[in-house]
Design a protein around this motif. Structure first.
Motif, mmCIF file in Angstrom:
data_model
loop_
_atom_site.group_PDB
_atom_site.id
_atom_site.type_symbol
_atom_site.label_atom_id
_atom_site.label_comp_id
_atom_site.label_asym_id
_atom_site.label_seq_id
_atom_site.Cartn_x
_atom_site.Cartn_y
_atom_site.Cartn_z
ATOM 1 N N MET B 1 -28.747 -7.337 3.043
ATOM 2 C CA MET B 1 -28.870 -5.936 3.463
ATOM 3 C C MET B 1 -28.749 -5.833 4.975
ATOM 4 N N VAL B 2 -28.043 -4.789 5.422
ATOM 5 C CA VAL B 2 -27.888 -4.575 6.857
ATOM 6 C C VAL B 2 -28.420 -3.180 7.195
ATOM 7 N N ASN B 3 -29.303 -3.127 8.198
ATOM 8 C CA ASN B 3 -29.832 -1.832 8.626
ATOM 9 C C ASN B 3 -28.938 -1.193 9.675
ATOM 10 N N VAL B 4 -28.686 0.087 9.509
ATOM 11 C CA VAL B 4 -27.900 0.809 10.505
ATOM 12 C C VAL B 4 -28.667 2.043 10.959
ATOM 13 N N ALA B 5 -28.284 2.541 12.142
ATOM 14 C CA ALA B 5 -28.888 3.755 12.686
ATOM 15 C C ALA B 5 -27.788 4.700 13.128
ATOM 16 N N ILE B 6 -28.056 5.993 13.043
ATOM 17 C CA ILE B 6 -27.087 6.996 13.488
ATOM 18 C C ILE B 6 -27.680 7.752 14.666
ATOM 19 N N LEU B 7 -26.929 7.851 15.761
ATOM 20 C CA LEU B 7 -27.381 8.615 16.915
ATOM 21 C C LEU B 7 -26.732 9.991 16.886
ATOM 22 N N GLY B 8 -27.517 11.007 16.541
ATOM 23 C CA GLY B 8 -26.988 12.376 16.506
ATOM 24 C C GLY B 8 -26.811 12.863 15.077
ATOM 25 N N TYR B 9 -27.468 13.994 14.752
ATOM 26 C CA TYR B 9 -27.357 14.542 13.400
ATOM 27 C C TYR B 9 -26.655 15.896 13.456
ATOM 28 N N GLY B 10 -25.554 15.954 14.184
ATOM 29 C CA GLY B 10 -24.741 17.168 14.226
ATOM 30 C C GLY B 10 -23.739 17.136 13.086
ATOM 31 N N THR B 11 -22.581 17.746 13.301
ATOM 32 C CA THR B 11 -21.567 17.835 12.247
ATOM 33 C C THR B 11 -21.159 16.453 11.750
ATOM 34 N N VAL B 12 -20.727 15.587 12.684
ATOM 35 C CA VAL B 12 -20.250 14.267 12.254
ATOM 36 C C VAL B 12 -21.406 13.427 11.701
ATOM 37 N N GLY B 13 -22.548 13.461 12.399
ATOM 38 C CA GLY B 13 -23.704 12.670 11.965
ATOM 39 C C GLY B 13 -24.135 13.005 10.539
ATOM 40 N N SER B 14 -24.213 14.303 10.238
ATOM 41 C CA SER B 14 -24.623 14.665 8.880
ATOM 42 C C SER B 14 -23.526 14.288 7.888
ATOM 43 N N GLY B 15 -22.265 14.321 8.350
ATOM 44 C CA GLY B 15 -21.157 13.870 7.505
ATOM 45 C C GLY B 15 -21.276 12.385 7.182
ATOM 46 N N VAL B 16 -21.667 11.595 8.176
ATOM 47 C CA VAL B 16 -21.817 10.151 7.954
ATOM 48 C C VAL B 16 -22.901 9.880 6.906
ATOM 49 N N VAL B 17 -24.016 10.613 7.015
ATOM 50 C CA VAL B 17 -25.086 10.449 6.023
ATOM 51 C C VAL B 17 -24.564 10.828 4.639
ATOM 52 N N GLU B 18 -23.812 11.911 4.574
ATOM 53 C CA GLU B 18 -23.272 12.379 3.290
ATOM 54 C C GLU B 18 -22.322 11.337 2.677
ATOM 55 N N VAL B 19 -21.439 10.777 3.511
ATOM 56 C CA VAL B 19 -20.483 9.785 2.998
ATOM 57 C C VAL B 19 -21.211 8.525 2.539
ATOM 58 N N LEU B 20 -22.175 8.062 3.342
ATOM 59 C CA LEU B 20 -22.929 6.850 2.972
ATOM 60 C C LEU B 20 -23.664 7.053 1.650
ATOM 61 N N THR B 21 -24.111 8.272 1.403
ATOM 62 C CA THR B 21 -24.827 8.572 0.167
ATOM 63 C C THR B 21 -23.867 8.710 -1.007
ATOM 64 N N THR B 22 -22.836 9.558 -0.818
ATOM 65 C CA THR B 22 -21.896 9.856 -1.914
ATOM 66 C C THR B 22 -21.188 8.602 -2.424
ATOM 67 N N ASN B 23 -20.689 7.795 -1.501
ATOM 68 C CA ASN B 23 -19.867 6.651 -1.909
ATOM 69 C C ASN B 23 -20.597 5.318 -1.743
ATOM 70 N N LYS B 24 -21.919 5.385 -1.805
ATOM 71 C CA LYS B 24 -22.778 4.221 -1.588
ATOM 72 C C LYS B 24 -22.286 2.953 -2.276
ATOM 73 N N GLU B 25 -22.043 3.082 -3.575
ATOM 74 C CA GLU B 25 -21.736 1.905 -4.367
ATOM 75 C C GLU B 25 -20.466 1.211 -3.892
ATOM 76 N N SER B 26 -19.374 1.999 -3.738
ATOM 77 C CA SER B 26 -18.109 1.369 -3.344
ATOM 78 C C SER B 26 -18.175 0.887 -1.901
ATOM 79 N N ILE B 27 -18.938 1.580 -1.061
ATOM 80 C CA ILE B 27 -19.063 1.151 0.334
ATOM 81 C C ILE B 27 -19.773 -0.209 0.414
ATOM 82 N N ASN B 28 -20.836 -0.361 -0.344
ATOM 83 C CA ASN B 28 -21.539 -1.650 -0.338
ATOM 84 C C ASN B 28 -20.642 -2.779 -0.849
#
Lengths: 412, 412
Positions: B1-28
């Motif tokens: 497991m690798v821990n990551v952090a996001i700096l900034g929860y604006g448009t792109v930041g919230s998009g990154v969270v959404e993508v990491l969640t939606t496509n979690k399985e294939s991304i891992n």
């Protein structure tokens, strides 16, 4: 320093030597190591050429030389390429190839050996010539679930169709010219029947969906039946005719198809002309991306082979992840795919034909071209392919048409 | 497991969270490891959102957590982004970013730190949104000497120009609509003056030519002077007007330029409309390749950020080679670049104007539009930019024009 060997000194092989020589300095910088060409394998002699001294006719020379870490297979065809490549990988040598037949048929197995050995089997040049598509699919579109890949994957057929459209010539005339210019082979079957595009979409689908897509399972139709008259109708409809290879995910099932398609001017692939290729990828977060360039040719293809050599050198002893597994993917039958078709027929009875067509296809869109007599042309509504096929049969069995002149899918 | 952090929860930041969640399985699967989002840094509160529990307002929390291996910086702007990113890299954490200002200004330095620390600084999302272009330049076009990159790199200006062309509207009207739709910012200067495209071509040039190209050195012209009347002339000439960012190698020297350009319908970028971006790369062996897609937007940009996170996770403790060095590249002056210009002017003397123009520019091509009176429009021959500029001055000093209405480069 890393020693590499090239199997085959044909068009691509000599291109690879040329690229390695011409761009030596920047290539070594990119690779982080000096790349040395130690062997070229070919059964022919090439006296007086720069490779004269490193030419061998015996593959064992290369296989048994432990200093050779990367092999570029550019012979083409299944055998002896498959045997050579497999042996090299089992010996712990990374292999890069431009050989689409080999990759489509044995890619999953060869990737698995590379994984087990912690080396690499790379094949950027097997699809789209110089266009970077394999590496982007593998390494750039990793955040996405891909649900469609559609491409113009064969330059020969695209050249033929573009020229037919531009100059109003018929298929045979243009094919002959393409053969004379070296754009088409003397036996053009692999290109014009769609077999080449079929292998390439099989490779792309396997990578995108992570399972083995067998090219034999892909519905494939070539361009030999496309006529100069079809081109006139296409123009009237505001369309181009292109040989599209496509692979789509619908409700967790994938179907794949190679066939000529009428596409509107606003379709992203409509402006891809001549020997150019383009590949359109749709992902669930990235939306649409397209990759465009020369799909064949000595130097573009060699550029992709050399880029793979650089990558193999950068990743000696370290496998680059690829999702393509050996597990076979069962494709969905195209019978369930919705399509619209452009149809031309010679009516049995000019007076009743429209009523008869309406009985079978419902309310269709007719296209009339001045000076074209004795036939009827129309575009159907969208229906499942299986149903469309039955309805096409009815045109004969129900005495609507004495001849069906054309059936071309349309996406507009 | 690798821990990551996001700096900034604006448009792109919230998009990154959404993508990491939606496509979690294939991304891992792609990353070969489980990716866990451990922190999101933002000064605002987001009660009731999925990131509520991992939100921090203190960057030190992230910086001092040794379990965080990868940081995604998506705040934008130079500070505090630069300080945060540099500190992270110096601590041995890989950083990925979508921040073109940061990359254009400090990319070379940050890449060097990453090299020294054997980690990675990745910035696929900084140019072309979701379009894979940084990684292909870095890893796919490695066999080539690149000698030209030309792109439509700003979606806002392309949207405005496309709409002006399609609907015959003037710049201000379309800008206002773009602002209302969220395609343009309230302060649109960075986009419409070409500054955004300038930073992006600086990044691409630095990567392609391996040296630091300072964006301040790049000749930059925006689209604010393009009028609805210019669009009418462009149509008459069979052209589109696009804001092109280009960087070319001529005799071992490089020049770079951002400016509106009239391009013919057969130009590979002429069909790139609306918010789409496209980048055209020419290499000495690959020929021309083009990359096309949505150049901005929450999810496409997030897709590129997440692809970089995946790459950073795959390459923990191993630097991915990039040629961009801290050595500054002296750009060639655009004065020596050959250009043709479309010029519109209000003549001092209608009877003598053609003779006067001929005295200055030689034999030019005039364009006449019905209903447009009181002005003269023509296209010059190709001349060096420096000479063209002097000749444009002469239009005033020699009493040819009371006003020069437009000067737009043309490539046709």
């Amino acid at each position: 320093m890393v020693n590499v060997a090239i199997l085959g000194y044909g068009t691509v092989g000599s291109g690879v030597v040329e690229v390695l020589t011409t761009n030596k300095e920047s290539i070594n910088k990119r690779a982080g190591k000096k790349i040395k060409l130690k062997y070229v394998l070919d059964l022919r002699d090439f006296p007086g050429t720069p490779i004269e001294d490193i030419l061998t006719k015996d593959y064992e020379d290369i296989l048994n030389d432990d200093s050779v870490k990367v092999i570029a297979e550019v012979m083409g065809g299944i055998e002896p390429a498959y045997t050579f490549v497999k042996k090299a990988l089992l010996k712990g040598k990374s292999v890069v190839t431009s050989n689409k037949e080999l990759v489509a048929r044995h890619g999953a197995e060869l990737l698995q050996i590379a994984r087990d050995k912690n080396i690499n089997f790379l094949f950027e040049a097997s699809v789209g010539g110089g266009i970077p598509i394999i590496r982007p699919l593998n390494q750039s579109l990793t955040a996405d679930e891909i649900y469609e890949i559609t491409g113009i994957l064969n330059g020969t057929t695209n050249f033929i169709l573009s020229k037919m459209a531009d100059e109003g010539l018929d298929f045979k005339t243009v094919l002959k010219e393409a053969q004379e210019k070296g754009y088409a082979e003397r036996n053009p079957e692999a290109d014009v029947e769609g077999f080449d595009a079929c292998r390439k979409i099989a490779i792309l689908s396997s990578l995108a969906f992570g399972m083995q897509v067998d090219f034999e399972d892909i519905y494939t139709e070539g361009i030999t039946k496309i006529s100069d008259v079809d081109m006139i109708y296409a123009k009237k409809l505001g369309c181009d005719i292109k040989l599209l290879a496509t692979s789509k995910k619908l409700d967790e099932k994938v179907y794949a198809m190679v066939s000529p398609m009428m596409i509107g001017k606003d379709h992203p692939l409509s402006n891809v002309n001549g020997v150019f290729n383009a590949i359109y990828v749709k992902g669930n977060v990235i939306g649409d991306v397209m990759f465009y360039g020369k799909g064949a040719g000595k130097l573009p293809t060699a550029s992709a082979v050399v880029a793979d050599i650089v990558d193999a050198v950068k990743h000696l002893g370290r496998n680059i992840v690829s999702l393509w597994s050996t597990k076979k993917m069962e494709l969905m039958s195209v019978d369930n795919v919705l399509s619209r078709c452009f149809i031309r027929l010679v009516p049995e009875n000019v007076k009743t034909v429209r009523n008869q067509v309406a009985d079978i296809f419902g309310d269709v869109e007719y296209i009339k071209i001045e000076n074209i007599q004795d036939e009827v042309a129309f575009v159907t509504n969208a229906e499942k392919e299986g149903i469309l096929r039955n309805k096409l049969d009815e045109l004969k069995t129900k005495g609507v048409a004495t001849e069906v002149l054309s059936v071309i899918r349309i996406d507009k």
